[in-house]
Write a protein that holds these residues in place. Structure first.
Motif, mmCIF file in Angstrom:
data_model
loop_
_atom_site.group_PDB
_atom_site.id
_atom_site.type_symbol
_atom_site.label_atom_id
_atom_site.label_comp_id
_atom_site.label_asym_id
_atom_site.label_seq_id
_atom_site.Cartn_x
_atom_site.Cartn_y
_atom_site.Cartn_z
ATOM 1 N N TYR A 188 0.847 -1.184 0.000
ATOM 2 C CA TYR A 188 0.000 0.000 0.000
ATOM 3 C C TYR A 188 0.883 1.234 0.000
ATOM 4 O O TYR A 188 2.110 1.150 0.113
ATOM 5 C CB TYR A 188 -0.933 -0.002 1.216
ATOM 6 C CG TYR A 188 -1.985 -1.091 1.169
ATOM 7 C CD1 TYR A 188 -2.838 -1.222 0.073
ATOM 8 C CD2 TYR A 188 -2.129 -1.980 2.234
ATOM 9 C CE1 TYR A 188 -3.805 -2.224 0.032
ATOM 10 C CE2 TYR A 188 -3.094 -2.983 2.193
ATOM 11 C CZ TYR A 188 -3.915 -3.092 1.092
ATOM 12 O OH TYR A 188 -4.868 -4.077 1.045
ATOM 13 N N ASP A 189 0.256 2.411 -0.096
ATOM 14 C CA ASP A 189 1.022 3.645 -0.135
ATOM 15 C C ASP A 189 0.419 4.674 0.814
ATOM 16 O O ASP A 189 -0.537 4.395 1.550
ATOM 17 C CB ASP A 189 1.096 4.204 -1.563
ATOM 18 C CG ASP A 189 -0.285 4.375 -2.190
ATOM 19 O OD1 ASP A 189 -1.291 4.411 -1.425
ATOM 20 O OD2 ASP A 189 -0.377 4.482 -3.416
ATOM 21 N N GLU A 190 0.953 5.890 0.757
ATOM 22 C CA GLU A 190 0.534 6.945 1.677
ATOM 23 C C GLU A 190 -0.929 7.344 1.452
ATOM 24 O O GLU A 190 -1.655 7.611 2.407
ATOM 25 C CB GLU A 190 1.440 8.165 1.532
ATOM 26 C CG GLU A 190 1.130 9.264 2.534
ATOM 27 C CD GLU A 190 2.099 10.432 2.436
ATOM 28 O OE1 GLU A 190 1.996 11.364 3.252
ATOM 29 O OE2 GLU A 190 2.964 10.402 1.526
ATOM 30 N N SER A 191 -1.345 7.394 0.212
ATOM 31 C CA SER A 191 -2.733 7.794 -0.064
ATOM 32 C C SER A 191 -3.709 6.777 0.533
ATOM 33 O O SER A 191 -4.771 7.147 1.050
ATOM 34 C CB SER A 191 -2.962 7.927 -1.571
ATOM 35 O OG SER A 191 -2.713 6.699 -2.230
ATOM 36 N N TRP A 192 -3.360 5.505 0.461
ATOM 37 C CA TRP A 192 -4.205 4.470 1.078
ATOM 38 C C TRP A 192 -4.282 4.665 2.595
ATOM 39 O O TRP A 192 -5.360 4.576 3.183
ATOM 40 C CB TRP A 192 -3.634 3.092 0.749
ATOM 41 C CG TRP A 192 -4.289 1.970 1.509
ATOM 42 C CD1 TRP A 192 -5.433 1.311 1.178
ATOM 43 C CD2 TRP A 192 -3.842 1.404 2.738
ATOM 44 N NE1 TRP A 192 -5.737 0.358 2.121
ATOM 45 C CE2 TRP A 192 -4.767 0.390 3.093
ATOM 46 C CE3 TRP A 192 -2.751 1.643 3.575
ATOM 47 C CZ2 TRP A 192 -4.626 -0.382 4.241
ATOM 48 C CZ3 TRP A 192 -2.607 0.875 4.721
ATOM 49 C CH2 TRP A 192 -3.538 -0.112 5.049
ATOM 50 N N LEU A 193 -3.137 4.962 3.196
ATOM 51 C CA LEU A 193 -3.102 5.166 4.642
ATOM 52 C C LEU A 193 -3.969 6.361 5.048
ATOM 53 O O LEU A 193 -4.720 6.294 6.032
ATOM 54 C CB LEU A 193 -1.660 5.380 5.115
ATOM 55 C CG LEU A 193 -1.473 5.657 6.608
ATOM 56 C CD1 LEU A 193 -1.996 4.501 7.452
ATOM 57 C CD2 LEU A 193 -0.005 5.926 6.925
ATOM 58 N N LYS A 194 -3.890 7.429 4.266
ATOM 59 C CA LYS A 194 -4.691 8.613 4.570
ATOM 60 C C LYS A 194 -6.189 8.307 4.486
ATOM 61 O O LYS A 194 -6.975 8.766 5.300
ATOM 62 C CB LYS A 194 -4.327 9.755 3.616
ATOM 63 C CG LYS A 194 -2.973 10.386 3.913
ATOM 64 C CD LYS A 194 -2.683 11.526 2.955
ATOM 65 C CE LYS A 194 -1.368 12.210 3.317
ATOM 66 N NZ LYS A 194 -1.050 13.317 2.377
ATOM 67 N N ARG A 195 -6.561 7.501 3.495
ATOM 68 C CA ARG A 195 -7.975 7.149 3.350
ATOM 69 C C ARG A 195 -8.454 6.323 4.545
ATOM 70 O O ARG A 195 -9.552 6.518 5.051
ATOM 71 C CB ARG A 195 -8.196 6.365 2.053
ATOM 72 C CG ARG A 195 -8.090 7.189 0.786
ATOM 73 C CD ARG A 195 -8.717 6.464 -0.399
ATOM 74 N NE ARG A 195 -8.104 5.144 -0.623
ATOM 75 C CZ ARG A 195 -7.032 4.942 -1.370
ATOM 76 N NH1 ARG A 195 -6.434 5.974 -1.982
ATOM 77 N NH2 ARG A 195 -6.556 3.736 -1.537
ATOM 78 N N GLN A 196 -7.592 5.423 4.988
ATOM 79 C CA GLN A 196 -7.957 4.592 6.141
ATOM 80 C C GLN A 196 -8.117 5.441 7.402
ATOM 81 O O GLN A 196 -9.045 5.236 8.185
ATOM 82 C CB GLN A 196 -6.891 3.505 6.365
ATOM 83 C CG GLN A 196 -6.771 2.501 5.238
ATOM 84 C CD GLN A 196 -8.051 1.734 4.993
ATOM 85 O OE1 GLN A 196 -8.773 1.390 5.921
ATOM 86 N NE2 GLN A 196 -8.348 1.465 3.725
ATOM 87 N N SER A 199 -11.264 7.491 7.370
ATOM 88 C CA SER A 199 -12.456 6.695 7.674
ATOM 89 C C SER A 199 -12.689 6.591 9.178
ATOM 90 O O SER A 199 -13.795 6.271 9.621
ATOM 91 C CB SER A 199 -12.305 5.284 7.081
ATOM 92 O OG SER A 199 -11.317 4.541 7.764
ATOM 93 N N TRP A 213 -3.420 -2.696 11.230
ATOM 94 C CA TRP A 213 -4.193 -3.157 10.083
ATOM 95 C C TRP A 213 -4.302 -4.676 10.148
ATOM 96 O O TRP A 213 -3.313 -5.378 10.350
ATOM 97 C CB TRP A 213 -3.523 -2.747 8.775
ATOM 98 C CG TRP A 213 -4.166 -3.356 7.558
ATOM 99 C CD1 TRP A 213 -3.743 -4.434 6.833
ATOM 100 C CD2 TRP A 213 -5.371 -2.917 6.935
ATOM 101 N NE1 TRP A 213 -4.593 -4.695 5.808
ATOM 102 C CE2 TRP A 213 -5.617 -3.774 5.838
ATOM 103 C CE3 TRP A 213 -6.270 -1.886 7.195
ATOM 104 C CZ2 TRP A 213 -6.715 -3.624 5.005
ATOM 105 C CZ3 TRP A 213 -7.370 -1.736 6.359
ATOM 106 C CH2 TRP A 213 -7.584 -2.590 5.274
ATOM 107 N N GLU A 215 -6.014 -7.742 7.846
ATOM 108 C CA GLU A 215 -6.701 -8.104 6.611
ATOM 109 C C GLU A 215 -8.043 -8.758 6.927
ATOM 110 O O GLU A 215 -8.128 -9.683 7.730
ATOM 111 C CB GLU A 215 -5.829 -9.075 5.804
ATOM 112 C CG GLU A 215 -6.261 -9.274 4.369
ATOM 113 C CD GLU A 215 -6.073 -8.028 3.522
ATOM 114 O OE1 GLU A 215 -6.917 -7.800 2.640
ATOM 115 O OE2 GLU A 215 -5.092 -7.299 3.739
#
Length: 227
Positions: A188-196, A199, A213, A215
């Motif tokens: 994953y990347d930084e944008s994914w982390l920010k989205r999480q 939320s 995290w 799965e």
């Protein structure tokens, strides 16, 4: 003569040590506390030093070990009779996690950090903080865990369920620091982390005390309390 004298001292010391442990109780070994740990070391040192010091006779060995044993017995007896005395010498369990929330102040009081807490949880077959409702640090350094109801042990046969893949929780953020290597390992990347984080209504990494995290179960986030 020296060998004979040493033999006599060893035999006397052996039986004295056996008697002291027998009377004081198995607690010195099985339920060791900081006090009993130091007491056991001193007891061993008294015997060891006395055996190899030729100026110390058998009577001194008997006297020193007997006195130390009596003191241990008195402390043990008073601990059984008095809650106040027991609290002073044995300490009290500390609640590190309450209602699923890590108590940072208790961690600080017990000179622990989140890494050490996670390590103790893993040693108790608990791989995620999200599983824990309550966690107590006992006086002997071990931890006692009460898991949340949904994470308490059941068997697949109880529900006639099929076996599912097992995943290990991954720590993404600890003490406000992002563990980028772990995120890269997850692909994953930084944008994914920010989205999480968004939320969970979190916008800044530095506000996060611990983030995990898992799965299939998503992200678990505990933030620092707002001042």
């Amino acid at each position: 003569m020296k060998v004979m004298y040493l033999t006599i001292e060893l035999i006397i010391g052996f039986f004295l040590l056996f008697i002291i442990v027998k009377f004081v109780g198995k607690k010195i070994i099985n339920q060791i506390t900081p006090f009993t740990f130091i007491a056991a070391i001193v007891l061993g040192e008294l015997l060891g030093n006395a055996l190899y010091d030729h100026q110390i006779g058998v009577l001194y060995i008997i006297y020193s070990m007997a006195l130390w044993g009596i003191l241990l017995f008195i402390v043990e007896y008073l601990g059984q009779k008095s809650l106040l005395f027991r609290g002073i010498f044995e300490g009290k369990p500390a609640a590190l996690i309450k209602n699923g929330v890590v108590d940072r102040e208790e961690l600080r009081k017990n000179r622990m950090n989140i890494n050490q807490l996670q390590s103790l949880l893993r040693q108790s077959e608990t791989f995620s903080i999200r599983e824990v409702a309550f966690c107590y640090l006992e006086a002997n350094g071990s931890i006692s865990i009460l898991k949340k109801s949904q994470y308490q042990k059941t068997t697949l046969e109880d529900f006639n369920l099929l076996d599912k893949p097992v995943y290990v929780p991954v720590t993404l953020i600890r003490d406000g620091e992002v563990l980028w290597d772990e995120i890269k390992d997850l692909r994953y990347d930084e944008s994914w982390l920010k989205r999480q984080l968004l939320s969970q209504n979190v916008s800044d990494y530095k506000d996060v005390f611990i983030a995990e995290w898992l799965e299939g179960d998503g992200i678990f986030v505990q933030t620092y309390p707002k001042s």
